[in-house]
Write a protein that holds these residues in place. Structure first.
Motif, PDB file in Angstrom:
ATOM      1  N   GLU A   1       0.812  -1.244   0.007  1.00 16.37           N
ATOM      2  CA  GLU A   1       0.086   0.029  -0.080  1.00 16.37           C
ATOM      3  C   GLU A   1       0.912   1.253  -0.006  1.00 16.37           C
ATOM      4  O   GLU A   1       1.942   1.291   0.702  1.00 16.37           O
ATOM      5  CB  GLU A   1      -1.085   0.041   1.180  1.00 16.37           C
ATOM      6  CG  GLU A   1      -1.725   1.101   1.283  1.00 16.37           C
ATOM      7  CD  GLU A   1      -2.618   1.279   2.557  1.00 16.37           C
ATOM      8  OE1 GLU A   1      -2.793   0.519   3.237  1.00 16.37           O
ATOM      9  OE2 GLU A   1      -3.629   2.343   2.497  1.00 16.37           O
TER      10      GLU A   1
ATOM     11  N   ASP B   1      -4.403   3.879  -1.950  1.00 17.31           N
ATOM     12  CA  ASP B   1      -5.016   4.516  -0.707  1.00 17.31           C
ATOM     13  C   ASP B   1      -5.155   5.943  -1.276  1.00 17.31           C
ATOM     14  O   ASP B   1      -4.143   6.549  -1.325  1.00 17.31           O
ATOM     15  CB  ASP B   1      -4.265   4.491   0.586  1.00 17.31           C
ATOM     16  CG  ASP B   1      -5.235   5.087   1.622  1.00 17.31           C
ATOM     17  OD1 ASP B   1      -5.918   6.284   1.575  1.00 17.31           O
ATOM     18  OD2 ASP B   1      -5.421   4.327   2.539  1.00 17.31           O
TER      19      ASP B   1
ATOM     20  N   HIS C   1      -3.824   8.366   1.277  1.00 12.24           N
ATOM     21  CA  HIS C   1      -2.359   8.576   1.313  1.00 12.24           C
ATOM     22  C   HIS C   1      -1.853   9.286   0.332  1.00 12.24           C
ATOM     23  O   HIS C   1      -0.681   9.736   0.185  1.00 12.24           O
ATOM     24  CB  HIS C   1      -1.714   7.130   1.441  1.00 12.24           C
ATOM     25  CG  HIS C   1      -2.179   6.500   2.811  1.00 12.24           C
ATOM     26  ND1 HIS C   1      -1.971   5.167   2.943  1.00 12.24           N
ATOM     27  CD2 HIS C   1      -2.977   6.639   3.800  1.00 12.24           C
ATOM     28  CE1 HIS C   1      -2.555   4.758   4.133  1.00 12.24           C
ATOM     29  NE2 HIS C   1      -3.285   5.570   4.836  1.00 12.24           N
TER      30      HIS C   1
ATOM     31  N   HIS D   1      -8.342   1.651  -1.424  1.00 12.92           N
ATOM     32  CA  HIS D   1      -8.777   2.320  -0.128  1.00 12.92           C
ATOM     33  C   HIS D   1      -9.367   3.621  -0.508  1.00 12.92           C
ATOM     34  O   HIS D   1      -8.433   4.564  -0.555  1.00 12.92           O
ATOM     35  CB  HIS D   1      -7.536   2.290   0.860  1.00 12.92           C
ATOM     36  CG  HIS D   1      -7.211   0.940   1.614  1.00 12.92           C
ATOM     37  ND1 HIS D   1      -5.895   0.996   2.112  1.00 12.92           N
ATOM     38  CD2 HIS D   1      -7.698  -0.237   1.233  1.00 12.92           C
ATOM     39  CE1 HIS D   1      -6.113  -0.514   2.702  1.00 12.92           C
ATOM     40  NE2 HIS D   1      -7.177  -1.053   2.220  1.00 12.92           N
TER      41      HIS D   1
ATOM     42  N   ASN E   1     -10.810   6.679   0.916  1.00 16.25           N
ATOM     43  CA  ASN E   1     -10.765   7.667   2.029  1.00 16.25           C
ATOM     44  C   ASN E   1     -10.788   9.184   1.671  1.00 16.25           C
ATOM     45  O   ASN E   1      -9.783   9.297   0.830  1.00 16.25           O
ATOM     46  CB  ASN E   1      -9.446   7.218   3.050  1.00 16.25           C
ATOM     47  CG  ASN E   1      -9.644   5.606   3.303  1.00 16.25           C
ATOM     48  OD1 ASN E   1     -10.502   5.167   3.885  1.00 16.25           O
ATOM     49  ND2 ASN E   1      -8.263   5.040   3.193  1.00 16.25           N
TER      50      ASN E   1
ATOM     51  N   HIS F   1      -7.685   9.896   8.162  1.00 13.40           N
ATOM     52  CA  HIS F   1      -8.732   9.421   7.129  1.00 13.40           C
ATOM     53  C   HIS F   1      -9.862  10.304   7.628  1.00 13.40           C
ATOM     54  O   HIS F   1     -10.000  10.593   8.798  1.00 13.40           O
ATOM     55  CB  HIS F   1      -9.052   7.969   7.413  1.00 13.40           C
ATOM     56  CG  HIS F   1      -7.824   7.310   6.845  1.00 13.40           C
ATOM     57  ND1 HIS F   1      -8.246   5.946   6.534  1.00 13.40           N
ATOM     58  CD2 HIS F   1      -6.577   7.726   6.433  1.00 13.40           C
ATOM     59  CE1 HIS F   1      -6.709   5.579   6.035  1.00 13.40           C
ATOM     60  NE2 HIS F   1      -5.927   6.423   5.974  1.00 13.40           N
TER      61      HIS F   1
ATOM     62  N   GLU G   1     -11.911   3.441   4.792  1.00 15.45           N
ATOM     63  CA  GLU G   1     -11.203   3.062   6.119  1.00 15.45           C
ATOM     64  C   GLU G   1     -11.397   4.370   6.772  1.00 15.45           C
ATOM     65  O   GLU G   1     -10.608   5.204   7.129  1.00 15.45           O
ATOM     66  CB  GLU G   1      -9.655   2.684   6.114  1.00 15.45           C
ATOM     67  CG  GLU G   1      -9.483   1.689   5.254  1.00 15.45           C
ATOM     68  CD  GLU G   1      -8.002   1.534   5.047  1.00 15.45           C
ATOM     69  OE1 GLU G   1      -7.116   2.646   4.138  1.00 15.45           O
ATOM     70  OE2 GLU G   1      -7.271   0.764   5.430  1.00 15.45           O
TER      71      GLU G   1
HETATM   72 ZN   LIG Z   1      -5.461   2.421   3.800  1.00 14.63          ZN
END
Ligand SMILES: [Zn+2]
Length: 257
Positions: free
Chosen positions: A132, A165, A168, A194, A196, A209, A236
């Motif tokens: 990730e 993500d 991120h 992911h 978020n 997040h 998440e």
């Molecule tokens: Zn994540």
């Protein structure tokens, strides 16, 4: 499009039902600790369930570090989590890209190679590893995509997968516009999204997040990423079953609309 959430590990299938989720992700041990994952009473149920199961490895794992007192236990624990994830039928084991504390990213990347070589000594990881992207640090292997490209040059041959993500990426300083194309040019694949929002700004390096549409990311971009990636989605996000159900419902509405 299969959509779900990161949930409490006590009863993931009940959590999935509560969110109308088609995907669940959970930890098999304390994410801040080094304890081995334990056998689960619901392993058969998870393996036979209609929901897609993903397992997230503990945050303490950093296989890239030059500190051998962290690196060696990290790769051992990752193998154990891959074994345990297989018992619950997991489609992937998500692990952060990790970082070197100082100096040479090349050493961190070579430590990733050593991690796969170590696992191959015992037949390879029992579950598909998904690396990730991460939000923070100046010597991270999977924050900036120039580093990710160097990492993939080394680990790609081991059949590793990728988890993107959106929080991120945004907080890590990678623009979400056309990000799927840029990732796929490097990795050739995206196995999981992911989805978020981020409480923090672009390139802030912070990993907090938020619920979709509540933070700094234009939710249209998150939807566009999911469409382009064509991979399962896990939110998440905060707010427990209520907050995550709303995020899942939002995505379904947007993706079907
Ligand atoms: Zn994540």
């Amino acid at each position: 499009m299969r959509i779900g959430a990161h949930v409490d590990p006590a009863d993931p299938l009940a959590e999935a039902t509560a969110r109308h989720a088609e995907v669940v992700q959970f930890f098999l041990a304390d994410p801040q600790g080094w304890k081995d994952p334990q056998a689960r009473a619901d392993a058969d149920a998870l393996r036979g369930a209609d929901v897609d199961v993903f397992v997230h490895a503990p945050y303490v794992i950093n296989v890239a570090t030059t500190n051998n007192r962290i690196r060696i236990p990290s790769r051992k624990l990752l193998v154990k989590h891959a074994d345990a994830a297989r018992t619950v039928g997991a489609r992937g084991l998500i692990v952060h890209g990790g970082h070197v504390d100082k100096g040479d990213l090349a050493t961190g990347i070579d430590n990733w190679r050593k991690t796969f070589a170590y696992a191959e000594e015992s037949g390879g990881f029992a579950t598909q590893i998904l690396i990730e992207n991460t939000a923070g640090g100046e010597n991270a292997c999977a924050r900036r995509f120039d580093a990710l490209a160097r990492l993939w040059d080394v680990v790609g041959e081991f059949g590793v997968g990728f988890c993107l993500d959106t929080c991120h990426a945004h907080a890590g300083g990678e623009d979400l516009v056309d990000i799927v194309d840029r990732v796929k040019a490097i990795t050739g694949r995206i196995d999981l999204i992911h989805a978020n929002d981020s409480k923090d700004g672009f390139d802030s390096g912070r990993d907090r997040h938020d619920n979709l549409g509540s933070g700094n990311i234009d939710p249209d971009l998150v939807v566009a990423v999911i469409r382009a990636a064509d991979a399962p989605v896990v939110v998440e996000t905060p707010g427990g079953a209520t907050g995550q159900s709303a995020d899942i419902a939002y995505l379904r509405k947007r993706l079907n609309g």
